[in-house]
Design a protein around this motif. Structure first.
Motif, short mmCIF file in Angstrom:
data_model
loop_
_atom_site.label_atom_id
_atom_site.label_comp_id
_atom_site.label_asym_id
_atom_site.label_seq_id
_atom_site.Cartn_x
_atom_site.Cartn_y
_atom_site.Cartn_z
N TYR A 1 0.83 -1.21 0.00
CA TYR A 1 0.00 0.00 0.00
C TYR A 1 0.86 1.26 0.00
N GLY A 2 2.02 1.19 0.64
CA GLY A 2 2.91 2.33 0.69
C GLY A 2 3.74 2.40 -0.59
N ILE A 3 3.69 3.53 -1.28
CA ILE A 3 4.45 3.72 -2.52
C ILE A 3 5.65 4.60 -2.18
N PRO A 4 6.87 4.07 -2.24
CA PRO A 4 8.04 4.89 -1.88
C PRO A 4 8.10 6.15 -2.72
N PHE A 5 8.46 7.26 -2.09
CA PHE A 5 8.55 8.52 -2.84
C PHE A 5 9.96 9.12 -2.81
N ALA A 6 10.60 9.08 -1.66
CA ALA A 6 11.97 9.59 -1.53
C ALA A 6 12.68 8.74 -0.50
N ALA A 7 14.00 8.64 -0.62
CA ALA A 7 14.74 7.78 0.30
C ALA A 7 16.08 8.41 0.66
N TYR B 1 16.70 17.90 -4.19
CA TYR B 1 16.72 17.86 -2.72
C TYR B 1 17.77 16.93 -2.13
N ASP B 2 18.75 16.52 -2.95
CA ASP B 2 19.83 15.65 -2.45
C ASP B 2 19.26 14.41 -1.76
N LEU B 3 18.28 13.80 -2.39
CA LEU B 3 17.70 12.57 -1.87
C LEU B 3 17.96 11.44 -2.85
N LEU B 4 17.74 10.23 -2.41
CA LEU B 4 18.01 9.08 -3.26
C LEU B 4 16.76 8.67 -4.02
N PRO B 5 16.90 8.31 -5.29
CA PRO B 5 15.74 7.88 -6.06
C PRO B 5 15.22 6.54 -5.54
N VAL B 6 13.92 6.34 -5.68
CA VAL B 6 13.31 5.12 -5.16
C VAL B 6 13.15 4.05 -6.23
N THR B 7 13.58 4.35 -7.45
CA THR B 7 13.43 3.40 -8.55
C THR B 7 14.80 2.91 -9.02
#
Length: 411
Positions: A130-136, A330-336
């Motif tokens: 149910y949870g769709i990752p958006f940012a990591a 935003y210096d975040l990691l992609p979730v794909t």
């Protein structure tokens, strides 16, 4: 994160000529630290491009600071006015209430299959995602290169070396040889990083039962108390009073020898001219087997019945181009997987490589447990006491375990 509470209402019009005009409402969190880089700008551009290709769908986006976005969505849901989508910090409580579409209900097979495996797994409740990752993001050990060079040190590979390096830095007058932020802001993150390094964690291997007071966890916090805190290696502010933002600021000011950090510290330190290096977080006897990963979530609510339109829009949101644009802003990691491979091969993303390397093998918070929000808040409140001068790691972790068991039972 800035407190903006901004709302962007963007025009447009459908998913197909015969579907009729549909308005989707999205509530999103703000990852910017000022009006100039608010997440509103990202969503403005994305929605404008989407609506141009889908003249029967309009997407209204509301952007709120992280201090308020989760509460805003909960208030909407409780009032019977759930948005179609919410990009927030947790999802399990809404899934448990039967309010969410599953990813299988929404996404095309290529998009659903593109998520990094540990992130997709963390979005599962009762065997359904149910949870769709958006940012990591992940954590690595940052160290001040200048201070290390002056002291003739090399980055630590295990806890013994970390303590020895911290002692050497202290002897040279470094204010925070190792910054240990166990204050209320983000103590659950620092705690988990150390527990994993000590061979423990928050839950059992299945992620189903809390194991806060395991022998490994008690041993880890006993080591921290006796080998870092008691020896004055964590600086002038007690760990229970030190927040992550203050520790990061001290590192950027050149006052910290080492700390656990995430990607946003790269720019923060670079802006102040601090020369730093990063290495994998040391474990008890060598490199930790796993590091901590963190994910934020996209959720899709059933209430308004716009399943097809939501699914089509989210397929667009998770296109490689859009995932890369957000991650780089935003210096975040992609979730794909697709976007991760691009960043791994790109020179412009070189600073994020240590974090990208850790993410596929990372361990995430037990966000699939509906009790996690309560347990996390309790950890923030109590864990700092475990390393205090007269603190008892066994007693504190035992109290946290008892409260977690109660929360998990729903009583």
């Amino acid at each position: 994160m800035s407190v903006l509470g901004m709302t962007a209402v963007l025009g447009g019009c459908g998913l197909g000529g015969d579907s009729g005009d549909v308005t989707l409402r999205l509530v999103a969190a703000d990852y910017g630290d000022s009006a100039s880089n608010s997440s509103r700008k990202y969503w403005d551009a994305l929605v404008k491009a989407y609506e141009a290709k889908h003249p029967g769908v309009k997407v209204d986006v509301s952007v709120y600071s992280w201090n308020e976005v989760d509460a805003k969505v909960r208030a909407m849901v409780d009032a019977g006015k759930a948005p179609d989508m919410a990009q927030i910090g947790a999802y399990a409580d809404y899934a448990d209430e039967g309010r969410l579409y599953s990813t299988a209900d929404l996404l095309s097979i290529p998009v659903e299959a593109d998520f990094l495996e540990p992130l997709a797994d963390a979005g599962v409740v009762d065997h359904i995602q149910y949870g769709i990752p958006f940012a990591a993001s992940t954590r690595v050990l940052f160290y001040n290169k200048t201070l290390f060079t002056e002291a003739g040190l090399t980055p630590p590979k295990n806890w013994s070396e970390l303590a020895a390096d911290a002692q050497a830095l202290k002897s040279r007058g470094v204010k925070y040889p190792f910054a240990l932020p166990l204050g209320s802001e983000e103590a659950q993150a620092e705690t988990m990083q150390w527990l994993l390094g000590g061979g423990g964690g928050y839950t059992d291997d299945l992620g189903s039962s809390y194991t806060l007071d395991s022998a490994e966890n008690i041993s880890t916090f006993t080591w921290l108390r006796d080998n870092l805190v008691a020896k004055g290696l964590t600086g002038p502010v007690a760990p229970a009073e030190l927040n992550r933002a203050d520790a990061f600021a001290a590192f950027a000011n050149g006052d910290v020898g080492m700390l656990n950090g995430h990607p946003t510290l790269i720019q923060q330190a670079a802006k102040k001219g601090v020369k730093f290096g990063t290495v994998a977080m040391p474990g008890r006897t060598g490199k930790a087997k796993t590091t901590m990963g963190v994910a934020d979530w996209m959720t899709a609510f059933k209430q308004n019945g716009h399943r097809d339109q939501i699914g089509d829009f989210l397929d667009y949101v998770y296109g490689e181009k859009n995932v890369l644009a957000f991650s780089r802003e935003y210096d975040l990691l992609p979730v794909t997987n697709s976007a991760s491979k691009v960043m791994e091969a790109s020179k412009q993303d070189q600073g994020l490589r240590p974090f990208l390397e850790e993410l596929p093998l990372s361990t995430l918070y037990p966000v699939g447990n509906t009790s996690w929000a309560t347990v996390s808040a309790d950890i923030k409140k109590r864990i700092g006491r475990a390393v205090a001068a007269n603190g008892s790691p066994g007693a504190v972790l035992g109290q946290l375990q008892a409260a977690a068991t109660l929360a998990e039972s729903g009583k």
